[in-house]
Write an enzyme that holds these catalytic residues in place. Structure first.
Site, PDB file in Angstrom:
ATOM      1  N   TYR A  74       0.811  -1.222   0.000  1.00  0.00           N
ATOM      2  CA  TYR A  74       0.000   0.000   0.000  1.00  0.00           C
ATOM      3  C   TYR A  74       0.845   1.273   0.000  1.00  0.00           C
ATOM      4  O   TYR A  74       0.298   2.370  -0.010  1.00  0.00           O
ATOM      5  CB  TYR A  74      -0.898   0.046   1.245  1.00  0.00           C
ATOM      6  CG  TYR A  74      -2.129  -0.806   1.112  1.00  0.00           C
ATOM      7  CD1 TYR A  74      -2.013  -2.171   0.937  1.00  0.00           C
ATOM      8  CD2 TYR A  74      -3.399  -0.249   1.180  1.00  0.00           C
ATOM      9  CE1 TYR A  74      -3.123  -2.971   0.820  1.00  0.00           C
ATOM     10  CE2 TYR A  74      -4.518  -1.043   1.064  1.00  0.00           C
ATOM     11  CZ  TYR A  74      -4.377  -2.398   0.891  1.00  0.00           C
ATOM     12  OH  TYR A  74      -5.483  -3.183   0.766  1.00  0.00           O
ATOM     13  N   LYS A  82       2.504 -14.143   5.455  1.00  0.00           N
ATOM     14  CA  LYS A  82       2.770 -15.094   4.366  1.00  0.00           C
ATOM     15  C   LYS A  82       4.292 -15.192   4.251  1.00  0.00           C
ATOM     16  O   LYS A  82       4.891 -15.031   3.181  1.00  0.00           O
ATOM     17  CB  LYS A  82       2.114 -14.544   3.086  1.00  0.00           C
ATOM     18  CG  LYS A  82       2.065 -15.470   1.932  1.00  0.00           C
ATOM     19  CD  LYS A  82       1.065 -16.602   2.091  1.00  0.00           C
ATOM     20  CE  LYS A  82       1.229 -17.573   0.928  1.00  0.00           C
ATOM     21  NZ  LYS A  82       0.634 -18.883   1.166  1.00  0.00           N
ATOM     22  N   ASP A 137      -3.006 -17.649   4.362  1.00  0.00           N
ATOM     23  CA  ASP A 137      -4.059 -18.392   3.641  1.00  0.00           C
ATOM     24  C   ASP A 137      -4.769 -19.370   4.580  1.00  0.00           C
ATOM     25  O   ASP A 137      -5.998 -19.513   4.532  1.00  0.00           O
ATOM     26  CB  ASP A 137      -3.531 -19.088   2.367  1.00  0.00           C
ATOM     27  CG  ASP A 137      -2.182 -19.757   2.561  1.00  0.00           C
ATOM     28  OD1 ASP A 137      -1.493 -19.421   3.541  1.00  0.00           O
ATOM     29  OD2 ASP A 137      -1.806 -20.609   1.749  1.00  0.00           O
ATOM     30  N   ASP A 148      -6.323  -5.833   5.467  1.00  0.00           N
ATOM     31  CA  ASP A 148      -7.443  -5.296   4.705  1.00  0.00           C
ATOM     32  C   ASP A 148      -8.385  -6.438   4.317  1.00  0.00           C
ATOM     33  O   ASP A 148      -9.599  -6.381   4.546  1.00  0.00           O
ATOM     34  CB  ASP A 148      -6.888  -4.597   3.451  1.00  0.00           C
ATOM     35  CG  ASP A 148      -7.919  -3.711   2.794  1.00  0.00           C
ATOM     36  OD1 ASP A 148      -9.023  -3.560   3.350  1.00  0.00           O
ATOM     37  OD2 ASP A 148      -7.632  -3.157   1.716  1.00  0.00           O
TER      38      ASP A 148
END
Ligand code: NAP
Length: 442
Positions: free
Chosen positions: A178, A250, A308, A332
């Protein structure tokens, strides 16, 4: 004494004082509010009525907020630059475009008074200035985004047991993908970057992962921002007597960024909260793997999950998760999924913060097609105001509002967004009727 170009602070009320992270809130604090665009005026006005009524009910005349209106979005443009045309605006630098929609006065006021709440703001027409909301977070260094998610009884939800969800998301707000460091495909900027990566970083010319035609977004993540986020999450868990803090990442794939996020998170936990936390790894040795035993011993469990897998975990085993700390993009996605699991954004509160500023906001947008119709659900901004009250230590008023919102929804007095989802659908009430019901039920 701070000087404003156009703002006139209230003559009554006192400033909140923040020193070394300690907040000193007077009984009559001055609090900034931004009305917002689209449905903003409707939801902001009922939010203030509900908050004022709850404070009066909880504390009689001992406590009162002095509201200080400051400006962003269309209202700011009308007040500070009434004659500028869209064409002229497009010619301005991104910095000057920002000032049209987010005047320096507004930033100064929030820094000076520390506490603010806002309705949604439309993303303006200018070319370089991305968004008022992103701008506010960046210019005020609001590194932490706080989004609690729980189910309000009576709100239709798509999962079997929405009441099992009672989580608080801490999302990093300023960096990650971002950061806005980007190169569009086939531009000089992209070509320079691709050239650099091939020559300096030895990415093979024939790599199908980096083609001549690729666009590029850069993902920076730092120990400063990551640690600050995790520190806020653990602090919150201690204050609110929560038992589990989960670091989501991740890191198995993005080792240099999300993998480091995980490592920095454990560093903060172990270096700054050693006596309070136990990591999942340590649980076996110290508590024979028994989570309940560790919690009974007053410990907060710090664990981590691959992002995930985490999307599955919050659907399949929501009871096991309480406070979540995530980098920007993961945060988000997950906060919106969680909001959906408990029935949508209509009742999803949020705030952006650092040690010196607490900025509550409705999490949805300006919903332009509903503007001016007195039909929209004001739940998100009202519950965001509850976060603000809790940050001030005015928990009684916050609790009163939350209980009253639940009672109102349970009695099937709801706005259109909820009414249409009920089986069978019922007639909705208006925004103002809904807030009047909340006040009645306080
Ligand atoms: P949006 O304004 O959130 O609205 C999309 C749809 O969500 C609405 O049409 C409505 O759906 C539903 N909705 C939103 N708020 C609701 C509420 N309070 N009660 C009931 N339903 C609600 O999203 P958008 O249309 O993508 O964005 C519009 C503008 O808002 C854009 O300029 C965007 O940049 C801005 N925005 C601002 C913020 C912020 O200030 N934090 C956040 C997001 C977007 P139905 O019509 O189907 O009922």
């Amino acid at each position: 004494m701070v000087e404003f170009e156009k703002l006139v602070p209230p003559t009554k009320g006192k400033k909140i004082i923040v020193k070394n992270g300690q907040w000193n809130v007077p009984d009559n604090p001055i609090i900034c509010w931004i009305e917002g665009d689209g449905i903003g005026p409707e939801i902001s006005s009922v939010m203030r009525k509900v908050v004022d009524a709850a404070i009066k009910k909880a504390y009689k005349d001992k406590r009162k907020i002095e509201w200080f209106e400051i400006y962003a979005g269309d209202k700011a443009r009308k007040l500070y630059n009434p004659s500028i045309t869209d064409e002229q605006l497009k010619e301005l630098s991104p910095q000057d475009q920002r000032k049209v929609y987010l005047p320096d006065d507004t930033l100064k006021a929030v820094r000076e008074y520390h506490l603010a709440i806002k309705g949604p703001c439309e993303t303006p027409v200018g070319k370089g200035f991305s968004s008022i909301n992103v701008g506010l977070r960046q210019f005020l260094s609001l590194n932490v985004c706080l989004r609690p998610v729980w189910h309000i009884k009576g709100v239709p939800a798509p999962v079997n047991n929405p009441d099992a969800i009672d989580m608080v998301v801490f999302r990093e707000n300023l960096e990650d993908i971002y950061a806005g460091i980007e190169a569009y495909p086939n531009t000089d900027r992209a070509k320079q970057m691709i050239d650099f990566l091939r020559k300096q970083w030895k990415v093979p010319e024939d790599s199908e992962s980096l083609r001549d035609s690729s666009g590029i977004s850069v993902k920076p993540m730092s120990p400063e921002n990551s640690k600050n986020l995790v520190r806020s999450a653990i602090d919150y868990a201690i204050k609110k007597k929560r038992h589990v803090v989960t670091i989501c990442h991740k890191g198995n794939i993005m080792k240099a960024t999300e993998g480091q996020f995980r490592n920095w998170a454990y560093d903060v936990a172990k270096e700054e909260f050693r006596d309070t936390i136990v990591t999942e790894e340590e649980l076996d040795e110290r508590y024979s793997g028994d989570v309940k035993k560790a919690i009974a011993d007053g410990k907060i469990i710090v664990n981590d999950r691959i992002q995930d897998a985490m999307f599955q975990q919050v659907l399949l085993r929501p009871m096991e998760y309480e406070v979540l700390a995530l980098p920007n993009l993961n945060g988000d996605y997950l906060s919106d999924q969680l909001a959906a699991q408990v029935g949508g954004l209509g009742f999803a509160p949020g705030a952006n913060l650092n040690d010196e500023i607490f900025f509550a906001e409705a999490t949805h947008g300006t919903a332009p097609k509903h503007a001016g119709k007195n039909e929209i659900n004001p739940g998100s901004i009202i519950l965001s105001a509850c976060l603000m009250l809790e940050h001030m230590g005015w928990d009684e008023a916050s609790k009163m509002i939350k209980t009253s919102v639940s009672k109102t929804v349970e009695s099937k007095k709801v706005t259109y967004d909820i009414a249409r989802q009920l089986d069978p659908p019922i007639d909705p009430i208006s925004t103002t009727e809904f807030s009047d019901e909340i006040i009645k039920n306080l």
